[in-house]
Design a protein around this motif. Sequence first.
Motif, PDB file in Angstrom:
ATOM      1  N   ALA A 139      -1.183  -6.711  12.654  1.00  0.00           N
ATOM      2  CA  ALA A 139      -2.069  -7.479  11.767  1.00  0.00           C
ATOM      3  C   ALA A 139      -1.508  -7.517  10.347  1.00  0.00           C
ATOM      4  O   ALA A 139      -1.499  -8.573   9.701  1.00  0.00           O
ATOM      5  CB  ALA A 139      -3.467  -6.866  11.774  1.00  0.00           C
ATOM      6  N   ILE A 140      -1.023  -6.386   9.866  1.00  0.00           N
ATOM      7  CA  ILE A 140      -0.485  -6.375   8.486  1.00  0.00           C
ATOM      8  C   ILE A 140       0.803  -7.212   8.440  1.00  0.00           C
ATOM      9  O   ILE A 140       1.063  -7.912   7.453  1.00  0.00           O
ATOM     10  CB  ILE A 140      -0.314  -4.944   7.914  1.00  0.00           C
ATOM     11  N   ARG A 141       1.566  -7.202   9.519  1.00  0.00           N
ATOM     12  CA  ARG A 141       2.795  -8.001   9.542  1.00  0.00           C
ATOM     13  C   ARG A 141       2.462  -9.491   9.419  1.00  0.00           C
ATOM     14  O   ARG A 141       3.052 -10.199   8.616  1.00  0.00           O
ATOM     15  CB  ARG A 141       3.565  -7.731  10.835  1.00  0.00           C
ATOM     16  N   TYR A 142       1.455  -9.952  10.171  1.00  0.00           N
ATOM     17  CA  TYR A 142       1.044 -11.364  10.095  1.00  0.00           C
ATOM     18  C   TYR A 142       0.561 -11.720   8.696  1.00  0.00           C
ATOM     19  O   TYR A 142       0.884 -12.776   8.152  1.00  0.00           O
ATOM     20  CB  TYR A 142      -0.059 -11.669  11.116  1.00  0.00           C
ATOM     21  N   GLU A 143      -0.239 -10.821   8.104  1.00  0.00           N
ATOM     22  CA  GLU A 143      -0.758 -11.077   6.751  1.00  0.00           C
ATOM     23  C   GLU A 143       0.401 -11.220   5.758  1.00  0.00           C
ATOM     24  O   GLU A 143       0.401 -12.101   4.909  1.00  0.00           O
ATOM     25  CB  GLU A 143      -1.696  -9.947   6.300  1.00  0.00           C
ATOM     26  N   LEU A 144       1.393 -10.327   5.884  1.00  0.00           N
ATOM     27  CA  LEU A 144       2.541 -10.368   4.963  1.00  0.00           C
ATOM     28  C   LEU A 144       3.338 -11.656   5.154  1.00  0.00           C
ATOM     29  O   LEU A 144       3.786 -12.275   4.184  1.00  0.00           O
ATOM     30  CB  LEU A 144       3.450  -9.148   5.187  1.00  0.00           C
ATOM     31  N   GLU A 145       3.480 -12.061   6.413  1.00  0.00           N
ATOM     32  CA  GLU A 145       4.241 -13.294   6.690  1.00  0.00           C
ATOM     33  C   GLU A 145       3.566 -14.528   6.108  1.00  0.00           C
ATOM     34  O   GLU A 145       4.219 -15.472   5.685  1.00  0.00           O
ATOM     35  CB  GLU A 145       4.413 -13.461   8.215  1.00  0.00           C
TER      36      GLU A 145
ATOM     37  N   ASP B 190       1.700 -14.593   3.402  1.00  0.00           N
ATOM     38  CA  ASP B 190       1.479 -14.458   1.970  1.00  0.00           C
ATOM     39  C   ASP B 190       2.814 -14.445   1.219  1.00  0.00           C
ATOM     40  O   ASP B 190       3.550 -13.463   1.246  1.00  0.00           O
ATOM     41  CB  ASP B 190       0.715 -13.137   1.741  1.00  0.00           C
ATOM     42  N   LYS B 191       3.124 -15.539   0.510  1.00  0.00           N
ATOM     43  CA  LYS B 191       4.433 -15.585  -0.151  1.00  0.00           C
ATOM     44  C   LYS B 191       4.488 -14.651  -1.378  1.00  0.00           C
ATOM     45  O   LYS B 191       5.552 -14.294  -1.838  1.00  0.00           O
ATOM     46  CB  LYS B 191       4.825 -17.028  -0.509  1.00  0.00           C
ATOM     47  N   ASP B 192       3.336 -14.272  -1.873  1.00  0.00           N
ATOM     48  CA  ASP B 192       3.306 -13.370  -3.046  1.00  0.00           C
ATOM     49  C   ASP B 192       3.025 -11.911  -2.673  1.00  0.00           C
ATOM     50  O   ASP B 192       2.574 -11.130  -3.500  1.00  0.00           O
ATOM     51  CB  ASP B 192       2.206 -13.823  -4.033  1.00  0.00           C
ATOM     52  N   TRP B 193       3.273 -11.534  -1.406  1.00  0.00           N
ATOM     53  CA  TRP B 193       2.839 -10.210  -0.966  1.00  0.00           C
ATOM     54  C   TRP B 193       3.441  -9.068  -1.782  1.00  0.00           C
ATOM     55  O   TRP B 193       2.805  -8.042  -1.982  1.00  0.00           O
ATOM     56  CB  TRP B 193       3.073 -10.018   0.536  1.00  0.00           C
TER      57      TRP B 193
END
Length: 356
Positions: free
Chosen positions: A241-247, A249-252
């Motif tokens: 889930a965190i991997r998908y969120e990071l992918e 979000d360009k400003d992660w």
Amino acid sequence: MKILGIETSCDETAAAVVESGKAFGKDCVKVVSEVVSSQIKIHQKYGGVVPEVAAREHVLNILPVINEALLKAGINRSDLISKKGQAGIDAIAVTVGPGLLTSLMTGVETAKVLSYAWNIPVVAVNHIEGHIYANFVEPKTDIEFPALVLTVSGGHTMLVHMEGHGAFETIGETRDDAAGEAFDKAAKLMDVGYPGGPIVSQCAERYLVIDPELNNKKIVLPRPMLNSSDFDFSFSGLKTAIRYELEKDKDWRERIPEYCHEFQQAVVDVLIKKTIKAAIKQKARTVMLCGGVSANKELRRQLELEALRAGLRFAMPDLKYTTDNAVMIAAAGCFKAGRGEFTEWRKLGADCNLGL
Ligand code: KG4
Ligand code: ZN
């Protein structure tokens, strides 16, 4: 009774001397000396523990570490040979598993040789039992049985019902990644360093400083198996889930503290809810916390709060005995020796998959 403890199950070479004592009128152990030689800096550049490198380091470090622990305890090494069992150490406690086989072997073989040379019995200690017994090192809580223990480390996430000393029943565990492993993998995804747990929790603290009200919190991660009817855990979905969120979000990179805060809270929420539910179902009188992840400040704070709210006693190890150390191994060994649970040195062996 004085016990020499030896721990080499992963990437810390550790030795300690403890003695039996009393707290709240009950048996406990007091620390006489302790030495930990950490290999973290060596493994950092690989982003994880390299078993072959760990094994070599243990071989180099084990005797100097034991010597230092004995020296700090005021025990004369030559007396240990000449006085044969009358020189101050009553038994050697050593981790026999679970862990990395080639790491465990260094501690186990050293304990065998010392047992033979000093004519002192050996106590075989399970690493998880060691983590649990960190709670009996100069405890600050009057621990009453039955107890419900949350064991959270890099390799294990378990809920253990403890009816009394040495009586364990695992009532729940992770189906995939351990909690510490999840922290380490999340840290890797965010490229913040190794080991992940302490770094993610430090970053999460920065988020609280940036935004104490948490009112602009946008990232929401799942709480896997929060409401399942059993006491098992699953953390691999959280990592995905965190991997998908990071992918997405360009400003992660600018929001790492927020990601860390949400990730940590997701893990903490699941651990706490299941632990309290299990403690109530098992009619436990005390909730105990242990393992490397029990160094996490938020887990310590929030679990204590919830345990007390539920009318339960709460115990956790001193911070320095949360991650791998030999004091906890000597502590478990001290209680086992008190029950006469020794292993003949010829029969001692490492078991990387040893169960509790
Ligand atoms: O018990 P331990 O030293 O070794 C094992 O037996 O596995 O646990 C190490 C684990 C690592 O995954 C590390 O990231 C995690 O404990 N850890 C933490 C914290 N400090 C260590 N996890 C979360 N928050 C921390 N402050
Ligand atoms: Zn451990």
